[in-house]
Write a protein that holds these residues in place. Structure first.
Motif, PDB file in Angstrom:
ATOM      1  N   GLU A   1      -4.701   8.539   3.144  1.00 21.78           N
ATOM      2  CA  GLU A   1      -5.077   7.050   2.796  1.00 21.78           C
ATOM      3  C   GLU A   1      -4.167   6.155   2.047  1.00 21.78           C
ATOM      4  O   GLU A   1      -3.677   6.740   1.219  1.00 21.78           O
TER       5      GLU A   1
ATOM      6  N   THR B   1      -0.192  -2.953   4.999  1.00 20.47           N
ATOM      7  CA  THR B   1      -1.548  -2.860   5.809  1.00 20.47           C
ATOM      8  C   THR B   1      -2.187  -1.780   5.219  1.00 20.47           C
ATOM      9  O   THR B   1      -1.741  -0.635   5.101  1.00 20.47           O
ATOM     10  N   PRO B   2      -3.419  -1.857   5.008  1.00 21.70           N
ATOM     11  CA  PRO B   2      -4.271  -0.905   4.667  1.00 21.70           C
ATOM     12  C   PRO B   2      -4.614   0.318   5.747  1.00 21.70           C
ATOM     13  O   PRO B   2      -4.320  -0.470   6.912  1.00 21.70           O
ATOM     14  N   GLY B   3      -5.417   1.283   5.548  1.00 21.28           N
ATOM     15  CA  GLY B   3      -5.620   2.265   6.455  1.00 21.28           C
ATOM     16  C   GLY B   3      -4.981   3.658   6.102  1.00 21.28           C
ATOM     17  O   GLY B   3      -4.946   4.025   5.083  1.00 21.28           O
ATOM     18  N   ARG B   4      -4.703   4.272   7.316  1.00 24.83           N
ATOM     19  CA  ARG B   4      -4.298   5.522   7.146  1.00 24.83           C
ATOM     20  C   ARG B   4      -2.796   5.845   7.459  1.00 24.83           C
ATOM     21  O   ARG B   4      -2.212   4.936   8.366  1.00 24.83           O
ATOM     22  N   CYS B   5      -2.243   6.547   6.702  1.00 16.27           N
ATOM     23  CA  CYS B   5      -0.662   6.793   6.723  1.00 16.27           C
ATOM     24  C   CYS B   5      -0.607   7.839   8.055  1.00 16.27           C
ATOM     25  O   CYS B   5      -1.503   8.284   8.586  1.00 16.27           O
TER      26      CYS B   5
ATOM     27  N   TYR C   1       0.885  -1.309   0.075  1.00 24.15           N
ATOM     28  CA  TYR C   1      -0.349  -0.046  -0.264  1.00 24.15           C
ATOM     29  C   TYR C   1       0.660   1.286  -0.106  1.00 24.15           C
ATOM     30  O   TYR C   1       1.897   1.332   0.523  1.00 24.15           O
TER      31      TYR C   1
ATOM     32  N   CYS D   1       0.933   5.525   0.267  1.00 25.82           N
ATOM     33  CA  CYS D   1       0.248   6.871   0.486  1.00 25.82           C
ATOM     34  C   CYS D   1       0.611   7.939  -0.652  1.00 25.82           C
ATOM     35  O   CYS D   1       1.654   8.299  -0.925  1.00 25.82           O
TER      36      CYS D   1
END
Length: 43
Positions: free
Chosen positions: A33, A24-28, A13, A15
């Motif tokens: 995102e 892992t996905p999610g927020r930096c 992933y 940013c």
């Protein structure tokens, strides 16, 4: 230009705000995102 990475890109992933990468996905940490690099997307 994207930084070099030793992973294949299938489960990676990135940013688009700061260019950081993770597994892992999610927020930096910067608040952006993390987008999956293995999926197609409109540029």
């Amino acid at each position: 230009m994207r930084p070099n990475c030793k992973n294949s890109g299938e489960e990676l992933y990135e940013c688009f705000e700061c260019g950081a990468r993770g597994e892992t996905p999610g927020r930096c940490e910067c608040g952006g995102e993390l987008q999956h690099l293995g999926r197609s997307r409109d540029l």
